[in-house]
Design a protein around this motif. Structure first.
Motif, short mmCIF file in Angstrom:
data_model
loop_
_atom_site.label_atom_id
_atom_site.label_comp_id
_atom_site.label_asym_id
_atom_site.label_seq_id
_atom_site.Cartn_x
_atom_site.Cartn_y
_atom_site.Cartn_z
N GLY A 272 0.82 -1.21 0.00
CA GLY A 272 0.00 0.00 0.00
C GLY A 272 0.85 1.25 0.00
O GLY A 272 0.54 2.24 -0.68
N HIS A 273 1.95 1.20 0.77
CA HIS A 273 2.87 2.35 0.83
C HIS A 273 3.52 2.58 -0.54
O HIS A 273 3.61 3.72 -1.02
N VAL A 274 3.97 1.49 -1.18
CA VAL A 274 4.60 1.63 -2.50
C VAL A 274 3.60 2.14 -3.52
O VAL A 274 3.91 3.00 -4.35
N GLU A 275 2.36 1.63 -3.46
CA GLU A 275 1.33 2.09 -4.39
C GLU A 275 1.05 3.57 -4.18
O GLU A 275 0.84 4.33 -5.13
N GLY A 276 1.07 3.97 -2.89
CA GLY A 276 0.89 5.39 -2.59
C GLY A 276 2.00 6.23 -3.19
O GLY A 276 1.77 7.33 -3.71
N LEU A 277 3.24 5.71 -3.13
CA LEU A 277 4.37 6.43 -3.73
C LEU A 277 4.18 6.55 -5.24
O LEU A 277 4.45 7.60 -5.83
N ARG A 278 3.76 5.46 -5.86
CA ARG A 278 3.57 5.50 -7.32
C ARG A 278 2.51 6.53 -7.70
O ARG A 278 2.67 7.30 -8.65
N ASN A 279 1.41 6.55 -6.94
CA ASN A 279 0.35 7.53 -7.23
C ASN A 279 0.84 8.95 -7.01
O ASN A 279 0.49 9.87 -7.76
N GLU A 280 1.65 9.11 -5.96
CA GLU A 280 2.18 10.45 -5.68
C GLU A 280 3.13 10.90 -6.78
O GLU A 280 3.15 12.07 -7.16
N ILE A 281 3.92 9.94 -7.30
CA ILE A 281 4.84 10.27 -8.40
C ILE A 281 4.04 10.71 -9.63
O ILE A 281 4.38 11.69 -10.30
N LYS A 282 2.95 9.97 -9.92
CA LYS A 282 2.11 10.35 -11.06
C LYS A 282 1.52 11.75 -10.85
O LYS A 282 1.46 12.56 -11.76
N ARG A 283 1.08 11.99 -9.60
CA ARG A 283 0.49 13.29 -9.31
C ARG A 283 1.52 14.41 -9.48
O ARG A 283 1.24 15.47 -10.06
N LEU A 284 2.74 14.17 -8.99
CA LEU A 284 3.78 15.18 -9.10
C LEU A 284 4.18 15.42 -10.55
O LEU A 284 4.45 16.56 -10.94
N LYS A 285 4.23 14.34 -11.34
CA LYS A 285 4.54 14.52 -12.76
C LYS A 285 3.46 15.33 -13.45
O LYS A 285 3.74 16.18 -14.30
N SER A 286 2.19 15.07 -13.08
CA SER A 286 1.10 15.86 -13.65
C SER A 286 1.23 17.32 -13.25
O SER A 286 1.01 18.22 -14.06
N LEU A 287 1.62 17.54 -12.00
CA LEU A 287 1.82 18.92 -11.55
C LEU A 287 2.97 19.57 -12.30
O LEU A 287 2.91 20.77 -12.63
N ASP A 288 4.03 18.79 -12.58
CA ASP A 288 5.17 19.34 -13.33
C ASP A 288 4.71 19.82 -14.71
O ASP A 288 5.13 20.89 -15.18
N LEU A 289 3.84 19.01 -15.37
CA LEU A 289 3.34 19.41 -16.69
C LEU A 289 2.51 20.69 -16.59
O LEU A 289 2.61 21.58 -17.44
N LYS A 290 1.70 20.77 -15.54
CA LYS A 290 0.89 21.97 -15.36
C LYS A 290 1.77 23.18 -15.09
O LYS A 290 1.52 24.27 -15.61
N ILE A 291 2.80 22.98 -14.28
CA ILE A 291 3.71 24.08 -13.97
C ILE A 291 4.41 24.57 -15.23
O ILE A 291 4.56 25.77 -15.46
N GLU A 292 4.86 23.61 -16.07
CA GLU A 292 5.50 24.00 -17.33
C GLU A 292 4.53 24.78 -18.22
O GLU A 292 4.91 25.75 -18.88
N SER A 293 3.26 24.33 -18.24
CA SER A 293 2.25 25.04 -19.03
C SER A 293 2.05 26.45 -18.50
O SER A 293 1.96 27.42 -19.26
N TYR A 294 2.00 26.57 -17.16
CA TYR A 294 1.84 27.90 -16.56
C TYR A 294 3.04 28.79 -16.89
O TYR A 294 2.88 29.98 -17.16
N LYS A 295 4.24 28.19 -16.84
CA LYS A 295 5.44 28.97 -17.15
C LYS A 295 5.39 29.50 -18.58
O LYS A 295 5.75 30.64 -18.85
#
Length: 425
Positions: A272-295
């Motif tokens: 469950g902890h590892v799955e949480g990490l994977r989901n968090e990584i996906k979320r952070l990558k999505s945020l990175d794309l949004k940040i790049e779009s905002y930039k």
């Protein structure tokens, strides 16, 4: 390196440590038992190195004064050390003063088969209710009051209720301890199951699947040399960690510690902890794309802002030129002063516009000389309107003298434009 007596396990990430209270509290004449001074010292030392400390308890109790020192150390660190917390776990027995130590954790856990026991304090093996020991009885009542205050503060129970429990020597199961507020959670160890012979036989039972995968152990990678936050894992590393957990055959304590999980979390907790990490990584990558779009959007807006600013500046420049040239035509300013007025108009267009608006309009020099009837067509085209007072004085002194004699007002105007003061006639 500092030596520890009660410090047991630390995880690879350097965030969680376990310290064991697995003995009688207080050192006897033979040197056996837990030293409150050393235990507290180790707690404070570990609190400087780890963010989480787990005190694991299996103790029959012991000396009250020693136990209170350990209680104070746990409470003080939890209250006054930012970013550090101490949780307590009753792994077996938490009797007498050990029970009070247990309730001091930020979070208190208790194994489903463990027991917690409360009783009145006593001295030298004699019960505190002995009427023949009046002096000792008064001392013990004062000590009991201290213990009741601590218990009431930590559990939320009324003092009278707790006092009655101590008078009766009360034993509490894990479930009862949680119901009465002594502990926050009850944990249990998974039931032993017979091993499935195949993945098909295991179906969707996670524990059985683990047993099957454990037949094919996978060696763990070397311990990482850095202590970066788990969020620094890539999705590939997270997947590799998950596969290693699935295939690891052996004690999972180190893995649980590395994940910052309680030792009773088991493989389900790790996955469950590892799955949480994977989901968090996906979320952070999505945020990175949004940040790049905002930039990109911000950069486009900045470019558009600069373009508009340049356009406005160019428009103001043309307006300033038109303003000054019109003032020259109206005779408000001398042509030789054009650059000076332009610079002022570039810096403060509104002020120059208002200043020129207040200035009277004058016919140019040629028209004035023509009006005097003192010049012919050739003289009218001699470029007088482009000349300053000093230039007229040098190139056409006779004309300037004529103006002085026949039109003193015009002469003064030319002089004032040149020198900023009235001439003496």
């Amino acid at each position: 390196m500092e030596e520890y007596k009660y410090f047991d396990i630390r995880n690879a990430a350097g965030e969680v440590a376990h310290i064991l209270l697995y003995d009688k509290i207080g050192v006897n004449e033979e040197g056996k038992g837990i030293s409150e001074q050393r235990f507290a010292k180790e707690l404070y030392s570990l609190a400087r190195r780890y963010r989480r400390l787990n005190v694991r308890i299996n103790s029959p109790g012991g000396k009250i004064t020693d136990g209170l020192s350990i209680c104070a150390a746990i409470l003080n660190i939890n209250q006054s050390t930012p970013g550090v917390r101490i949780d307590t776990y009753v792994d077996g027995l938490a009797l007498s003063i050990a029970g009070l130590i247990a309730v001091c954790g930020k979070k208190v856990g208790m194994c489903n088969f463990a027991k917690l026991m409360l009783h009145n304090p006593f001295i030298g093996g004699k019960n505190s209710t002995n009427p023949n020991e009046a002096g000792q009885h008064e001392t013990l009542m004062q000590v009991k009051e201290m213990l009741l205050t601590l218990l009431a503060t930590r559990t939320g129970q009324k003092v009278d209720t707790l006092s009655a429990m101590m008078n009766q020597t009360t034993w509490l199961s894990a479930a009862e301890a949680k119901r009465q507020g002594f502990v926050d959670e009850v944990f249990e160890h998974p039931r032993k199951k017979s091993m499935a012979t195949s993945v098909a036989a295991a179906e969707n039972d996670v524990a059985s699947l683990f047993d099957i995968f454990n037949q094919y152990p996978i060696k763990f990678l070397p311990e990482p040399t850095n202590t970066n936050h788990p969020m620094s894992l890539t999705s590939e590393q997270a997947e590799q960690l998950r596969n290693e957990v699935l295939g690891y055959k052996g004690d999972l304590t180190a893995v649980l510690n590395a994940c910052g999980l309680p030792t009773d979390a088991g493989r389900d907790g790790i996955l469950g902890h590892v799955e949480g990490l994977r989901n968090e990584i996906k979320r952070l990558k999505s945020l990175d794309l949004k940040i790049e779009s905002y930039k990109t959007n911000v950069e486009n807006l900045e470019n558009e802002k600069k373009r508009l600013h340049d356009e406005v500046a160019e428009m103001k420049k043309h307006e300033a030129i038109a303003l000054v040239e019109n003032a020259i035509k109206e005779g408000k300013i001398a042509p030789v002063k054009k650059e000076k007025w332009l610079n002022h108009a570039y810096d403060n267009y509104d002020m120059v516009r208002d200043t020129l608006a207040d200035m009277p309009t004058h016919p140019n020099l040629v028209s004035k000389i023509k009006a005097m009837g003192t010049s012919n067509e050739a003289g009218a085209s001699a470029g007088f309107e482009e000349l300053s007072f000093s230039e007229l004085s040098n190139k056409f002194p006779e004309k300037l003298m004529l103006i002085k004699n026949e039109n003193p007002v015009l002469y003064k105007e030319l002089f004032r434009k040149e020198y900023g003061t009235e001439p003496v006639l």
